[in-house]
Write a protein that holds these residues in place. Structure first.
Motif, PDB file in Angstrom:
ATOM      1  N   ALA A 150      -0.985  -3.841 -10.294  1.00 43.64           N
ATOM      2  CA  ALA A 150      -1.209  -2.622  -9.515  1.00 43.64           C
ATOM      3  C   ALA A 150      -2.644  -2.160  -9.695  1.00 43.64           C
ATOM      4  O   ALA A 150      -3.232  -2.326 -10.764  1.00 43.64           O
ATOM      5  N   THR A 151      -3.190  -1.538  -8.634  1.00 44.92           N
ATOM      6  CA  THR A 151      -4.588  -1.148  -8.675  1.00 44.92           C
ATOM      7  C   THR A 151      -4.854   0.025  -7.738  1.00 44.92           C
ATOM      8  O   THR A 151      -4.116   0.250  -6.773  1.00 44.92           O
ATOM      9  N   THR A 152      -5.933   0.743  -8.026  1.00 43.85           N
ATOM     10  CA  THR A 152      -6.440   1.760  -7.106  1.00 43.85           C
ATOM     11  C   THR A 152      -7.640   1.241  -6.323  1.00 43.85           C
ATOM     12  O   THR A 152      -8.198   1.960  -5.498  1.00 43.85           O
ATOM     13  N   ASP A 153      -8.026   0.007  -6.571  1.00 47.66           N
ATOM     14  CA  ASP A 153      -9.246  -0.566  -6.002  1.00 47.66           C
ATOM     15  C   ASP A 153      -8.942  -1.246  -4.668  1.00 47.66           C
ATOM     16  O   ASP A 153      -8.474  -2.385  -4.630  1.00 47.66           O
ATOM     17  N   PHE A 154      -9.249  -0.554  -3.565  1.00 53.50           N
ATOM     18  CA  PHE A 154      -8.951  -1.103  -2.245  1.00 53.50           C
ATOM     19  C   PHE A 154      -9.869  -2.267  -1.883  1.00 53.50           C
ATOM     20  O   PHE A 154      -9.584  -2.985  -0.914  1.00 53.50           O
TER      21      PHE A 154
ATOM     22  N   ILE B 256       2.081  -1.553   4.607  1.00 55.05           N
ATOM     23  CA  ILE B 256       1.755  -0.137   4.435  1.00 55.05           C
ATOM     24  C   ILE B 256       3.032   0.675   4.329  1.00 55.05           C
ATOM     25  O   ILE B 256       3.840   0.704   5.258  1.00 55.05           O
ATOM     26  N   CYS B 257       3.223   1.328   3.190  1.00 56.28           N
ATOM     27  CA  CYS B 257       4.448   2.091   2.896  1.00 56.28           C
ATOM     28  C   CYS B 257       4.068   3.498   2.426  1.00 56.28           C
ATOM     29  O   CYS B 257       4.445   3.917   1.328  1.00 56.28           O
ATOM     30  N   VAL B 258       3.319   4.215   3.237  1.00 53.09           N
ATOM     31  CA  VAL B 258       2.837   5.534   2.834  1.00 53.09           C
ATOM     32  C   VAL B 258       3.610   6.626   3.555  1.00 53.09           C
ATOM     33  O   VAL B 258       4.265   6.383   4.570  1.00 53.09           O
ATOM     34  N   PRO B 259       3.555   7.871   3.061  1.00 50.36           N
ATOM     35  CA  PRO B 259       4.316   8.956   3.693  1.00 50.36           C
ATOM     36  C   PRO B 259       3.796   9.299   5.088  1.00 50.36           C
ATOM     37  O   PRO B 259       2.613   9.122   5.398  1.00 50.36           O
ATOM     38  N   THR B 260       4.693   9.820   5.909  1.00 48.70           N
ATOM     39  CA  THR B 260       4.329  10.360   7.228  1.00 48.70           C
ATOM     40  C   THR B 260       4.960  11.745   7.357  1.00 48.70           C
ATOM     41  O   THR B 260       6.020  11.899   7.971  1.00 48.70           O
ATOM     42  N   PRO B 261       4.337  12.762   6.786  1.00 50.48           N
ATOM     43  CA  PRO B 261       4.901  14.115   6.806  1.00 50.48           C
ATOM     44  C   PRO B 261       4.619  14.824   8.132  1.00 50.48           C
ATOM     45  O   PRO B 261       4.063  14.240   9.076  1.00 50.48           O
TER      46      PRO B 261
ATOM     47  N   TYR C 138       0.851  -1.193   0.000  1.00 51.18           N
ATOM     48  CA  TYR C 138       0.000   0.000   0.000  1.00 51.18           C
ATOM     49  C   TYR C 138       0.887   1.243   0.000  1.00 51.18           C
ATOM     50  O   TYR C 138       1.520   1.576   1.001  1.00 51.18           O
ATOM     51  N   GLY C 139       0.933   1.902  -1.171  1.00 49.08           N
ATOM     52  CA  GLY C 139       1.833   3.030  -1.381  1.00 49.08           C
ATOM     53  C   GLY C 139       3.000   2.600  -2.257  1.00 49.08           C
ATOM     54  O   GLY C 139       3.905   1.907  -1.791  1.00 49.08           O
TER      55      GLY C 139
ATOM     56  N   ASN D  61      -5.814   6.966   6.630  1.00 52.51           N
ATOM     57  CA  ASN D  61      -6.672   6.836   5.437  1.00 52.51           C
ATOM     58  C   ASN D  61      -6.471   5.483   4.762  1.00 52.51           C
ATOM     59  O   ASN D  61      -7.434   4.896   4.229  1.00 52.51           O
ATOM     60  N   THR D  62      -5.235   4.998   4.761  1.00 56.09           N
ATOM     61  CA  THR D  62      -4.961   3.708   4.120  1.00 56.09           C
ATOM     62  C   THR D  62      -5.632   2.569   4.867  1.00 56.09           C
ATOM     63  O   THR D  62      -6.310   1.723   4.259  1.00 56.09           O
TER      64      THR D  62
END
Length: 441
Positions: A86-90, A101-106, A28-29, A120-121
Motif C-alpha cells: 500500500a502507498t500514498t505515492d501516485f 477506482i473505488c473512491v466515495p461519491t457523496p 485506488y481507495g 481528483n483520483t
C-alpha cells in the motif's frame, strides 16, 4: 463472456499479462470496497498495489494491521506475503497495469453529485499513466460518468479507450456483514467503453470474481447499480411510511410484515428502521434524479422515497420526546444513550448512519448524549458530525444513569435481557418484546 482479443499490440500484451496473472492491479481507495477487492486479488495470486491519500491507513496496512473489523490482520498479513503493498505515492501508477477506482461519491450540500473524489483520483494518476493500461471505475455514479468524465481525460493524455488503453465500469456490490456473500461470491456487472475494453475488463475480473455479468455499455452498467439501490430505497421508504401509519393506528408493523411474508409469491419483506444508512442507498438515487433533469424527467417517485427516508430520524426523535413527556421529562437535560452507531447490525460501518443524525438532533434539543456500540469503540471522524465520545460499556449500573435508551442498530452482541431493565427504551428495530418501558419507533 466477451472473447474478442485486443487488436493493438499494446492491448494484446496487456491481455497476455492478465491471462498469466502477471498484470499488477492498482486499487485506488482502500475503504470498505477497495480493500476487500485488493485482498481478493492477492488471494488468487494477482500482484496488487493499494493507493490511498490517508497516510494513517497506509501505515496501518503496511504494518500488518486493519481498520475494518471484518478484515482481520491475518488477512492483511497474508496479502502482504502474496505481494500486496500500500502507498500514498501516485507516481507508482506507472508500475500497475490496471487501475481500479473505488473512491466515495457523496452528495454536496445541495444534494447534487460530488465527483471530486473520482476526478481528483484520475487527475493524480494521469501524469503517471502510460499506454497499455486498463482503467475500471467502481464508484457508484450517474449514467455517463465513465464516458463523459473519465474518457475525455484519458484522451487528453493521448490514451484512446479501445485502442491503446481500456476503460470499463464495474459497480461495486459489497454487502458488509453478509456471511453468505463475500467479494468473490457476488456476481459482478461490467460494461466496456468498447467491446475490446469489455474483453480486457472481464479477463481481469474473472480471476477474482466467480460470476461476471457483461452488459452492452458503461452506461448500462452505471444504470444497473442505480436501479439496484433505488429499488431498495423505494421499498424501504414504503415500509417506513407504513410503519408511521401503523403506529398511529396502534398496529405492530413487524407483526404485519411477518404475516405478509408468509405469502409464497408477489411479496418481498422489507424492514423499517430509523432511516437509511451506508454509502449507497441514502445517496445513489439522487445521482439519477440529478442526471434525469438533463433529459427533462422529474423522478418524483424516487424523490418521494428519499423524502420519507430522510425524515425518519426526525420521527424517531419525536417518539423519544413523546415517551419522555409521558414520564414527566423533557428532552432538554435528559441523559440519552444511543445503542448502535453502525448503519446496520453486526458491522463497524457508520457511513450515513441514521443513529448519528439522531444523536445530532437530540443534542441540538439539549440532551446529554452517549452511545454504545461493540463494533465502534471510538466515534469516528466525519465531515458533518463530531462527537468526542467513546462507546459506553453496558451493565446494570450504566443503565440506571440514563433517562432513555434508543435502540438504533440491533447488534446481536447486545444483552437484550439486560436492556429490558432500562427506565425507558425506544426501539426503532422491532427487536424487543412489548413492555411498559419499551416504546416502538
Amino acid at each position: 463472456m466477451p472473447t474478442e482479443l485486443p487488436a493493438s499490440p499494446l492491448l494484446a500484451s496487456l491481455q497476455d499479462k492478465i491471462a498469466q496473472r502477471k498484470a499488477r492491479v492498482g486499487i485506488y481507495g482502500l475503504g470498505y470496497v477497495g480493500l476487500p477487492l485488493a485482498l481478493r486479488f492477492a488471494e488468487v495470486g494477482v500482484p496488487v498495489t493499494g493507493f490511498d491519500i490517508d497516510a494513517a491507513k497506509i501505515q496501518q496496512l503496511n504494518a500488518g494491521g486493519s481498520y475494518i473489523e471484518r478484515l482481520t490482520p491475518d488477512r492483511i498479513q497474508q496479502a502482504h506475503a502474496q505481494g500486496f503493498e500500500a502507498t500514498t505515492d501516485f507516481a507508482r501508477t506507472a508500475e500497475v497495469d490496471a487501475l481500479i477506482i473505488c473512491v466515495p461519491t457523496p452528495l454536496n450540500a445541495h444534494r447534487e453529485p460530488d465527483l471530486s473524489f473520482i476526478v481528483n483520483t484520475i487527475e493524480a494518476a494521469l501524469p503517471h499513466m502510460r499506454p497499455g493500461q486498463l482503467v475500471s471505475l467502481e464508484s457508484t455514479t450517474w449514467p455517463g460518468t465513465t464516458d463523459e468524465v473519465l474518457a475525455p481525460r484519458l484522451r487528453a493524455r493521448g490514451l484512446e479507450p479501445g485502442e491503446n488503453c481500456a476503460l470499463v465500469f464495474s459497480p461495486e456490490r459489497e454487502d458488509p456483514g453478509n456471511p453468505d456473500y463475500g467479494t468473490k461470491d457476488i456476481p459482478k456487472v461490467i460494461g466496456g467503453h468498447t467491446p475490446r475494453c469489455l474483453a480486457l475488463g472481464t479477463a481481469l475480473y474473472q480471476h477474482a470474481i466467480q460470476t461476471l455479468v457483461p452488459v452492452s455499455s458503461t452506461r448500462a452498467a452505471e444504470m444497473t447499480k442505480l436501479l439496484e439501490n433505488i429499488h431498495r430505497s423505494v421499498n424501504i421508504g414504503l415500509v417506513n411510511e407504513m410503519k408511521i401509519v401503523a403506529d398511529k393506528m396502534g398496529i405492530n408493523i413487524h407483526e404485519v410484515i411477518d404475516a405478509a411474508a408468509t405469502k409464497p409469491f408477489g411479496f418481498v419483506p422489507y424492514r423499517p428502521g430509523p432511516g437509511l444508512g451506508g454509502h449507497c442507498i441514502p445517496i445513489d438515487p439522487f445521482y439519477l434524479t440529478w442526471k434525469a433533469r438533463e433529459y427533462g424527467v422529474n423522478t418524483r417517485f424516487i424523490e418521494l422515497a428519499g423524502e420519507i427516508n430522510h425524515h425518519m430520524p426526525h420521527w424517531v426523535v419525536g417518539k423519544v420526546a413523546d415517551a419522555l413527556n409521558d414520564r414527566g421529562k423533557a428532552i432538554k437535560g435528559s441523559r440519552i444513550l444511543v445503542l448502535g452507531l453502525a448503519y446496520k447490525k453486526n458491522i463497524d460501518d457508520t457511513r450515513e448512519s441514521p443513529a448519528v443524525e439522531i444523536m445530532d438532533l437530540l443534542q441540538a434539543k439539549g440532551a446529554h448524549i452517549d452511545y454504545s456500540d461493540p463494533h465502534v469503540p471510538v466515534f469516528p471522524r466525519k465531515r458533518d458530525y463530531h462527537f468526542d465520545l467513546k462507546s459506553v460499556v453496558l451493565n446494570a449500573d450504566t443503565l440506571t444513569g440514563y433517562d432513555c435508551l434508543i435502540l438504533a442498530t440491533d447488534h446481536d452482541g447486545f444483552d437484550y435481557a439486560l436492556l429490558q431493565n432500562a427506565r425507558l427504551i425506544v426501539d426503532t428495530r422491532g427487536r424487543l418484546a412489548p413492555a411498559s418501558n419499551v416504546v416502538a419507533a
